[in-house]
Design a protein around this motif. Structure first.
Motif, PDB file in Angstrom:
ATOM      1  N   ASP A   1       0.834  -1.204   0.000  1.00  0.00           N
ATOM      2  CA  ASP A   1       0.000   0.000   0.000  1.00  0.00           C
ATOM      3  C   ASP A   1       0.870   1.255   0.000  1.00  0.00           C
ATOM      4  OD1 ASP A   1      -2.303   1.520  -0.017  1.00  0.00           O
ATOM      5  OD2 ASP A   1      -2.497   1.532   2.157  1.00  0.00           O
ATOM      6  N   PRO A   2       1.694   1.452  -1.031  1.00  0.00           N
ATOM      7  CA  PRO A   2       2.612   2.593  -1.057  1.00  0.00           C
ATOM      8  C   PRO A   2       1.886   3.923  -1.231  1.00  0.00           C
ATOM      9  CG  PRO A   2       2.599   1.486  -3.180  1.00  0.00           C
ATOM     10  CD  PRO A   2       1.779   0.633  -2.260  1.00  0.00           C
ATOM     11  N   LYS A   3       2.547   4.980  -0.815  1.00  0.00           N
ATOM     12  CA  LYS A   3       2.036   6.332  -1.017  1.00  0.00           C
ATOM     13  C   LYS A   3       2.564   6.847  -2.360  1.00  0.00           C
ATOM     14  CE  LYS A   3       2.012  11.019   0.871  1.00  0.00           C
ATOM     15  NZ  LYS A   3       2.539  11.925   1.932  1.00  0.00           N
ATOM     16  N   ILE A   4       1.666   7.053  -3.318  1.00  0.00           N
ATOM     17  CA  ILE A   4       2.059   7.506  -4.647  1.00  0.00           C
ATOM     18  C   ILE A   4       2.227   9.031  -4.627  1.00  0.00           C
ATOM     19  CG2 ILE A   4       1.421   7.620  -7.080  1.00  0.00           C
ATOM     20  CD1 ILE A   4       2.141   4.806  -6.030  1.00  0.00           C
ATOM     21  N   GLU A   5       3.399   9.491  -5.071  1.00  0.00           N
ATOM     22  CA  GLU A   5       3.718  10.920  -5.039  1.00  0.00           C
ATOM     23  C   GLU A   5       3.749  11.551  -6.429  1.00  0.00           C
ATOM     24  OE1 GLU A   5       7.459  10.666  -3.094  1.00  0.00           O
ATOM     25  OE2 GLU A   5       6.608  10.469  -1.082  1.00  0.00           O
ATOM     26  N   HIS A   6       3.932  10.718  -7.457  1.00  0.00           N
ATOM     27  CA  HIS A   6       4.024  11.260  -8.812  1.00  0.00           C
ATOM     28  C   HIS A   6       3.471  10.243  -9.808  1.00  0.00           C
ATOM     29  CE1 HIS A   6       5.554  13.642 -12.155  1.00  0.00           C
ATOM     30  NE2 HIS A   6       6.096  12.557 -12.665  1.00  0.00           N
ATOM     31  N   GLU A   7       2.797  10.745 -10.828  1.00  0.00           N
ATOM     32  CA  GLU A   7       2.228   9.891 -11.866  1.00  0.00           C
ATOM     33  C   GLU A   7       2.471  10.542 -13.223  1.00  0.00           C
ATOM     34  OE1 GLU A   7      -2.242   8.471 -13.195  1.00  0.00           O
ATOM     35  OE2 GLU A   7      -1.688   8.330 -11.067  1.00  0.00           O
TER      36      GLU A   7
ATOM     37  N   ARG B   1       2.486 -24.477   3.726  1.00  0.00           N
ATOM     38  CA  ARG B   1       1.152 -23.891   3.839  1.00  0.00           C
ATOM     39  C   ARG B   1       1.180 -22.501   4.469  1.00  0.00           C
ATOM     40  NH1 ARG B   1      -4.083 -25.812   3.683  1.00  0.00           N
ATOM     41  NH2 ARG B   1      -5.591 -24.501   4.796  1.00  0.00           N
ATOM     42  N   SER B   2       2.043 -22.289   5.455  1.00  0.00           N
ATOM     43  CA  SER B   2       2.084 -20.996   6.134  1.00  0.00           C
ATOM     44  C   SER B   2       2.538 -19.889   5.179  1.00  0.00           C
ATOM     45  CB  SER B   2       3.013 -21.050   7.350  1.00  0.00           C
ATOM     46  OG  SER B   2       4.352 -21.323   6.965  1.00  0.00           O
ATOM     47  N   ILE B   3       3.460 -20.215   4.267  1.00  0.00           N
ATOM     48  CA  ILE B   3       3.905 -19.240   3.267  1.00  0.00           C
ATOM     49  C   ILE B   3       2.767 -18.915   2.313  1.00  0.00           C
ATOM     50  CG2 ILE B   3       5.460 -18.866   1.308  1.00  0.00           C
ATOM     51  CD1 ILE B   3       7.574 -20.457   2.819  1.00  0.00           C
ATOM     52  N   ALA B   4       2.055 -19.951   1.880  1.00  0.00           N
ATOM     53  CA  ALA B   4       0.925 -19.755   0.967  1.00  0.00           C
ATOM     54  C   ALA B   4      -0.187 -18.938   1.619  1.00  0.00           C
ATOM     55  CB  ALA B   4       0.395 -21.108   0.506  1.00  0.00           C
ATOM     56  N   GLU B   5      -0.454 -19.196   2.888  1.00  0.00           N
ATOM     57  CA  GLU B   5      -1.499 -18.449   3.588  1.00  0.00           C
ATOM     58  C   GLU B   5      -1.123 -16.972   3.726  1.00  0.00           C
ATOM     59  OE1 GLU B   5      -2.028 -20.532   7.235  1.00  0.00           O
ATOM     60  OE2 GLU B   5      -3.511 -21.938   6.410  1.00  0.00           O
ATOM     61  N   ALA B   6       0.153 -16.711   4.052  1.00  0.00           N
ATOM     62  CA  ALA B   6       0.603 -15.322   4.162  1.00  0.00           C
ATOM     63  C   ALA B   6       0.435 -14.603   2.829  1.00  0.00           C
ATOM     64  CB  ALA B   6       2.064 -15.277   4.618  1.00  0.00           C
ATOM     65  N   TYR B   7       0.813 -15.271   1.752  1.00  0.00           N
ATOM     66  CA  TYR B   7       0.700 -14.673   0.417  1.00  0.00           C
ATOM     67  C   TYR B   7      -0.755 -14.377   0.070  1.00  0.00           C
ATOM     68  CZ  TYR B   7       1.048 -14.190  -4.658  1.00  0.00           C
ATOM     69  OH  TYR B   7       0.958 -13.734  -5.940  1.00  0.00           O
ATOM     70  N   SER B   8      -1.643 -15.337   0.352  1.00  0.00           N
ATOM     71  CA  SER B   8      -3.056 -15.164   0.003  1.00  0.00           C
ATOM     72  C   SER B   8      -3.712 -14.031   0.782  1.00  0.00           C
ATOM     73  CB  SER B   8      -3.819 -16.468   0.251  1.00  0.00           C
ATOM     74  OG  SER B   8      -3.873 -16.772   1.634  1.00  0.00           O
ATOM     75  N   GLU B   9      -3.132 -13.684   1.929  1.00  0.00           N
ATOM     76  CA  GLU B   9      -3.649 -12.592   2.747  1.00  0.00           C
ATOM     77  C   GLU B   9      -2.928 -11.271   2.479  1.00  0.00           C
ATOM     78  OE1 GLU B   9      -3.237 -13.998   6.717  1.00  0.00           O
ATOM     79  OE2 GLU B   9      -4.718 -15.611   6.481  1.00  0.00           O
ATOM     80  N   GLY B  10      -2.046 -11.271   1.467  1.00  0.00           N
ATOM     81  CA  GLY B  10      -1.297 -10.057   1.150  1.00  0.00           C
ATOM     82  C   GLY B  10      -0.226  -9.729   2.163  1.00  0.00           C
ATOM     83  N   LYS B  11       0.294 -10.747   2.839  1.00  0.00           N
ATOM     84  CA  LYS B  11       1.328 -10.551   3.843  1.00  0.00           C
ATOM     85  C   LYS B  11       2.659 -11.114   3.343  1.00  0.00           C
ATOM     86  CE  LYS B  11      -1.978 -10.974   7.663  1.00  0.00           C
ATOM     87  NZ  LYS B  11      -2.356 -11.759   8.872  1.00  0.00           N
ATOM     88  N   LEU B  12       3.746 -10.619   3.918  1.00  0.00           N
ATOM     89  CA  LEU B  12       5.083 -11.094   3.578  1.00  0.00           C
ATOM     90  C   LEU B  12       5.512 -12.145   4.584  1.00  0.00           C
ATOM     91  CD1 LEU B  12       6.710  -7.609   2.861  1.00  0.00           C
ATOM     92  CD2 LEU B  12       5.723  -9.195   1.195  1.00  0.00           C
TER      93      LEU B  12
END
Length: 283
Positions: free
Chosen positions: A48-54, A246-257
């Motif tokens: 969820d980065p803060k976009i400063e320029h487009e 499974r724990s890696i897959a669950e983290a990914y599916s939840e948008g977590k690292l």
């Protein structure tokens, strides 16, 4: 230092590796994370980065003046991409084939060709946090090639930072553009026959471009050994194995690292970065 993370095919886990590596090493380095997968960018979903320029990216397309055009065919003969065809009724422009080089405008003896801009994508830049800068390329839906978008995105590279580029999948022109002037390539693969086939294609590209590289096996089960055999035959550096967990897959599916949910993986990714720096020869 600029590191590109790529894979011979989609779905092998290159974004997983790029995002977790960037997060892990940001404790020790200033990092710039660039999402060059402009057709389907998704790095931002994890931060969820803060976009400063487009900035919009434009392609200049030819416009034929039918009153001036004599249908001499010089424009069509000059275009190596086949974007122009001459008929009895006039000249037809195939926009999806045009690369916007402007050669047709230059060679037209009647000055019957002008140009108009077409927005093909955009580049967004900003920050994830105080230690990590962010950038992403976005290709407009229906556009055939993200090369110009990737090229524009890479103009933002800050070589005073550790730059990690999430490459497009595959081995097409967009991948080649991503790899230009990088210091090291991480080739992410999966332990399947398809993964091995596409890994070989990716290895061929980085070797031809003279880029130091190593491989990471994602979703490793230990039961498929042909990638290890290939790596041994070709003297490839195996940088890391990420298990089918499974724990890696669950983290990914939840948008977590998973480097955040599992501290031991953060340590491993920091060691991975040290190995990459050593292999690249970049101080």
């Amino acid at each position: 230092m600029v590191i590109a993370v790529l894979s011979g095919k989609g779905g092998t886990g290159k974004t997983t590796l790029a995002t977790n590596l960037a997060s892990a090493i940001s404790e020790d380095f200033d990092v710039q994370l660039l999402d060059a997968d402009a057709e389907e960018p998704d790095v931002h979903l994890f931060f969820d980065p803060k976009i400063e320029h487009e900035e919009e990216i434009e392609l200049m397309l030819p416009v034929i003046d039918k009153e001036k055009c004599t249908r001499c065919r010089k424009c069509a003969e000059a275009c190596q991409f086949g974007a122009l065809s001459v008929f009895d009724t006039g000249v037809m422009v195939f926009e999806s084939l045009c690369h916007g080089c402007g050669l047709c405008t230059f060679v037209c003896p009647e000055k019957a060709i002008s140009e108009r801009p077409k927005v093909i994508g955009k580049v967004k830049t900003g920050r994830i946090d105080d230690k990590t800068a962010f950038g992403m390329g976005i290709l407009e839906i229906g556009e055939p090639s993200p090369v110009r978008v990737i090229r524009k995105l890479k103009e933002n590279i800050d070589r005073d930072k550790v730059v990690i580029i999430d490459s497009p999948p595959g081995t097409s022109c967009s991948v080649v553009e991503t790899l230009r002037k990088v210091d090291f390539a991480i080739l992410v693969t999966e332990p399947t026959p398809f993964g091995l086939h596409d890994l070989k294609l990716a290895v061929q590209i980085v070797r031809e471009m003279g880029i130091p590289f190593g491989i990471v096996i994602n979703r490793d089960t230990g039961s498929y050994t042909m990638i290890d055999e290939y790596a041994g035959e070709e003297n490839l550096v195996l940088l890391e194995r990420i298990p089918f967990d499974r724990s890696i897959a669950e983290a990914y599916s939840e948008g977590k690292l998973f480097t955040e949910t599992s501290p031991s993986w953060k340590i491993r990714f920091k060691k991975l970065a040290e190995k990459i720096i050593s292999l690249s020869g970049v101080s």
